[in-house]
Design a protein around this motif. Structure first.
Motif, mmCIF file in Angstrom:
data_model
loop_
_atom_site.group_PDB
_atom_site.id
_atom_site.type_symbol
_atom_site.label_atom_id
_atom_site.label_comp_id
_atom_site.label_asym_id
_atom_site.label_seq_id
_atom_site.Cartn_x
_atom_site.Cartn_y
_atom_site.Cartn_z
ATOM 1 N N GLY A 204 0.834 -1.195 0.000
ATOM 2 C CA GLY A 204 0.000 0.000 0.000
ATOM 3 C C GLY A 204 0.861 1.234 0.000
ATOM 4 N N LEU A 205 0.258 2.385 -0.192
ATOM 5 C CA LEU A 205 1.017 3.627 -0.317
ATOM 6 C C LEU A 205 1.459 4.168 1.035
ATOM 7 C CD1 LEU A 205 -0.982 5.464 -3.125
ATOM 8 C CD2 LEU A 205 0.984 3.919 -3.304
ATOM 9 N N GLU A 206 0.817 3.757 2.124
ATOM 10 C CA GLU A 206 1.212 4.208 3.457
ATOM 11 C C GLU A 206 1.468 2.970 4.318
ATOM 12 O OE1 GLU A 206 -1.637 6.871 4.999
ATOM 13 O OE2 GLU A 206 -1.365 8.369 3.425
ATOM 14 N N PRO A 207 2.628 2.340 4.132
ATOM 15 C CA PRO A 207 2.886 1.069 4.809
ATOM 16 C C PRO A 207 3.039 1.246 6.320
ATOM 17 C CG PRO A 207 4.867 1.855 3.727
ATOM 18 C CD PRO A 207 3.759 2.767 3.299
ATOM 19 N N ARG A 208 2.674 0.203 7.027
ATOM 20 C CA ARG A 208 2.920 0.144 8.469
ATOM 21 C C ARG A 208 4.294 -0.462 8.671
ATOM 22 N NH1 ARG A 208 -1.890 -3.442 10.339
ATOM 23 N NH2 ARG A 208 -1.504 -4.331 8.273
ATOM 24 N N ARG A 209 5.187 0.280 9.274
ATOM 25 C CA ARG A 209 6.557 -0.168 9.409
ATOM 26 C C ARG A 209 6.689 -1.213 10.512
ATOM 27 N NH1 ARG A 209 8.399 1.189 4.589
ATOM 28 N NH2 ARG A 209 8.086 3.398 4.129
ATOM 29 N N PRO A 210 7.154 -2.414 10.200
ATOM 30 C CA PRO A 210 7.305 -3.451 11.227
ATOM 31 C C PRO A 210 8.513 -3.182 12.119
ATOM 32 C CG PRO A 210 8.128 -4.256 9.120
ATOM 33 C CD PRO A 210 7.517 -2.895 8.852
ATOM 34 N N GLN A 211 8.473 -3.738 13.316
ATOM 35 C CA GLN A 211 9.586 -3.651 14.262
ATOM 36 C C GLN A 211 10.370 -4.953 14.170
ATOM 37 O OE1 GLN A 211 9.947 -0.662 16.062
ATOM 38 N NE2 GLN A 211 8.284 -0.081 14.697
ATOM 39 N N LEU A 212 11.431 -4.953 13.366
ATOM 40 C CA LEU A 212 12.096 -6.201 13.024
ATOM 41 C C LEU A 212 12.820 -6.833 14.200
ATOM 42 C CD1 LEU A 212 13.547 -5.533 9.455
ATOM 43 C CD2 LEU A 212 11.394 -6.603 10.122
ATOM 44 N N VAL A 213 13.384 -6.022 15.083
ATOM 45 C CA VAL A 213 14.132 -6.592 16.208
ATOM 46 C C VAL A 213 13.233 -7.488 17.048
ATOM 47 C CG1 VAL A 213 15.356 -6.052 18.333
ATOM 48 C CG2 VAL A 213 15.837 -4.751 16.262
ATOM 49 N N GLY A 214 12.010 -7.024 17.320
ATOM 50 C CA GLY A 214 11.083 -7.845 18.076
ATOM 51 C C GLY A 214 10.591 -9.050 17.291
ATOM 52 N N LEU A 215 10.401 -8.884 15.981
ATOM 53 C CA LEU A 215 9.905 -9.989 15.162
ATOM 54 C C LEU A 215 10.869 -11.169 15.144
ATOM 55 C CD1 LEU A 215 8.317 -8.238 12.039
ATOM 56 C CD2 LEU A 215 7.140 -9.492 13.839
ATOM 57 N N VAL A 216 12.177 -10.863 15.085
ATOM 58 C CA VAL A 216 13.162 -11.945 14.980
ATOM 59 C C VAL A 216 13.643 -12.410 16.355
ATOM 60 C CG1 VAL A 216 13.925 -11.159 12.714
ATOM 61 C CG2 VAL A 216 15.130 -10.357 14.753
ATOM 62 N N GLY A 217 13.142 -11.799 17.438
ATOM 63 C CA GLY A 217 13.490 -12.237 18.782
ATOM 64 C C GLY A 217 14.929 -11.961 19.170
ATOM 65 N N LEU A 218 15.477 -10.837 18.714
ATOM 66 C CA LEU A 218 16.869 -10.503 19.017
ATOM 67 C C LEU A 218 16.994 -10.030 20.463
ATOM 68 C CD1 LEU A 218 19.641 -10.329 17.599
ATOM 69 C CD2 LEU A 218 19.156 -7.918 17.153
ATOM 70 N N ARG A 219 17.857 -10.653 21.220
ATOM 71 C CA ARG A 219 18.022 -10.323 22.627
ATOM 72 C C ARG A 219 18.943 -9.125 22.828
ATOM 73 N NH1 ARG A 219 19.033 -16.357 25.247
ATOM 74 N NH2 ARG A 219 17.000 -17.269 24.645
ATOM 75 N N ASP A 220 18.706 -8.396 23.909
ATOM 76 C CA ASP A 220 19.574 -7.305 24.384
ATOM 77 C C ASP A 220 19.577 -6.096 23.449
ATOM 78 O OD1 ASP A 220 20.341 -8.929 26.551
ATOM 79 O OD2 ASP A 220 21.928 -9.852 25.343
ATOM 80 N N PHE A 221 18.736 -6.090 22.421
ATOM 81 C CA PHE A 221 18.658 -4.945 21.518
ATOM 82 C C PHE A 221 17.189 -4.596 21.295
ATOM 83 C CE2 PHE A 221 22.757 -6.777 20.443
ATOM 84 C CZ PHE A 221 23.566 -5.665 20.244
ATOM 85 N N ASP A 222 16.945 -3.333 20.917
ATOM 86 C CA ASP A 222 15.617 -2.964 20.432
ATOM 87 C C ASP A 222 15.782 -2.155 19.155
ATOM 88 O OD1 ASP A 222 16.191 -0.281 21.148
ATOM 89 O OD2 ASP A 222 15.395 -0.610 23.161
ATOM 90 N N ASP A 223 14.673 -1.712 18.561
ATOM 91 C CA ASP A 223 14.739 -1.081 17.242
ATOM 92 C C ASP A 223 15.516 0.225 17.256
ATOM 93 O OD1 ASP A 223 12.867 -2.670 15.275
ATOM 94 O OD2 ASP A 223 11.840 -2.645 17.202
ATOM 95 N N GLU A 224 15.555 0.917 18.385
ATOM 96 C CA GLU A 224 16.290 2.178 18.454
ATOM 97 C C GLU A 224 17.805 1.969 18.414
ATOM 98 O OE1 GLU A 224 13.433 1.681 20.173
ATOM 99 O OE2 GLU A 224 12.484 3.044 18.733
ATOM 100 N N ASP A 225 18.244 0.732 18.562
ATOM 101 C CA ASP A 225 19.679 0.445 18.521
ATOM 102 C C ASP A 225 20.220 0.392 17.093
ATOM 103 O OD1 ASP A 225 19.991 0.205 21.304
ATOM 104 O OD2 ASP A 225 19.250 -1.850 21.257
ATOM 105 N N PHE A 226 19.335 0.433 16.094
ATOM 106 C CA PHE A 226 19.776 0.265 14.711
ATOM 107 C C PHE A 226 19.349 1.461 13.865
ATOM 108 C CE2 PHE A 226 19.360 -3.965 16.521
ATOM 109 C CZ PHE A 226 20.597 -4.516 16.210
ATOM 110 N N ASP A 227 20.227 1.807 12.927
ATOM 111 C CA ASP A 227 19.943 2.915 12.010
ATOM 112 C C ASP A 227 19.225 2.442 10.748
ATOM 113 O OD1 ASP A 227 21.554 5.168 13.372
ATOM 114 O OD2 ASP A 227 22.954 3.499 13.273
ATOM 115 N N GLU A 228 19.413 1.176 10.401
ATOM 116 C CA GLU A 228 18.776 0.614 9.214
ATOM 117 C C GLU A 228 18.278 -0.788 9.551
ATOM 118 O OE1 GLU A 228 21.538 0.773 5.908
ATOM 119 O OE2 GLU A 228 22.437 2.591 6.748
#
Length: 295
Positions: A204-228
């Motif tokens: 769609g033209l206004e996508p809902r941005r997923p939170q990948l860190v939580g989706l992949v179950g990455l420990r000790d990090f959250d989405d704010e820890d990454f620039d891309e």
């Protein structure tokens, strides 16, 4: 694009700027790159440019790899010699309004869009006109159609950290410029299913941005820890990466051919996508809009 009323609209102004640019090319000493518009053809709403460009600044040798002894007779390329490649750039400009299309041929990762715009804008500045490219709407539509194809597969997730996170969490305590975490997703796994579902939700033209860190179950990090944060897709063996933290990346349409298309073939190949884009931009397309270019 700004429409200069004093010269009857953008189309004739852009056409004259392209013709003026044929007189002399541009030598970019900072990038060590030479660009020249070598041919200009027009029809209906279209202006087709042949843009040649290439790098200079380093002595090189040229050899014929099909010769019996290719390295025995090399030809020298001097430091001020530029090796030029030829690219098509098609402008589609309605005779009214302030928006149009620029469709540029891409070879690998090379294209001439910035250099072409510099050539044209240099000659349009006296009219107070400046051409700029905004592609979010068109790219979003193209990516949406791409993602709707069932043949598109998801292979992995890539997380990039190029600056310290808010709580200074990093992959390493050493001073590195960029850290990259690549996760290959297992077929049939729940984590892959979650990423695929998130990717489909972006259609769609206004996508809902997923939170990948939580989706992949990455420990000790959250989405704010990454620039891309990128989802890696594959279709017909070609890998494409979508950064879910930013706007849609530039979409490149693949042309299925082993030989380079002629000018006429290139124009005919891109016109369906051009028509879809014009309608997406709410341009009232006239029956005679379609350019026909002869070789």
């Amino acid at each position: 694009m700004t429409e200069p009323e004093s010269v009857g609209g953008l189309y004739p102004a852009a056409l004259q700027a392209a013709r003026d640019a044929m007189v002399r090319g541009e030598k970019d000493e900072t990038r060590q790159h030479y660009t020249r518009i070598s041919q200009v053809r027009q029809d209906a709403w279209g202006i087709l440019l042949n843009v040649k460009g290439g790098e200079y600044g380093e002595p090189r040798e040229v050899i014929d790899v099909d010769a019996n002894a290719p390295e025995e007779d090399p030809r020298q390329i001097g430091q001020s010699d530029a090796v030029l490649s030829d690219f098509y750039s098609l402008l589609i400009i309605p005779p009214y309004g302030h928006a149009g299309l620029l469709i540029t041929e891409v070879k690998g990762r090379s294209h001439m869009t910035p250099a072409t715009l510099r050539q044209l804008n240099f000659r349009l500045r006296d009219l107070g006109v400046f051409l700029r490219v905004t592609s979010d709407t068109v790219d979003a539509k193209a990516w949406s159609e791409f993602l709707e194809d069932d043949s598109v597969g998801v292979t992995g997730v890539e997380l990039v950290q190029s600056s310290q996170s808010p709580d200074r969490t990093r992959f390493t305590t050493e001073n590195v410029r960029r850290s990259r975490l690549h996760l290959d997703l297992e077929d049939g796994s729940q984590v892959k299913a979650r990423v695929v579902d998130a990717l489909r939700a972006m259609i769609g033209l206004e996508p809902r941005r997923p939170q990948l860190v939580g989706l992949v179950g990455l420990r000790d990090f959250d989405d704010e820890d990454f620039d891309e944060e990128r989802i890696i897709t594959v279709c017909d063996g070609k890998e494409r990466k979508i950064d879910v933290r930013s706007s849609w990346p530039k979409f490149t349409y693949a042309i299925d051919t082993e030989e380079r298309l002629s000018a006429a073939e290139f124009v005919q190949e891109v016109l369906p996508a051009a028509l879809d884009s014009l309608r997406l931009l709410n341009v009232d397309v006239a029956p005679n809009w379609r350019p026909r270019i002869s070789d």
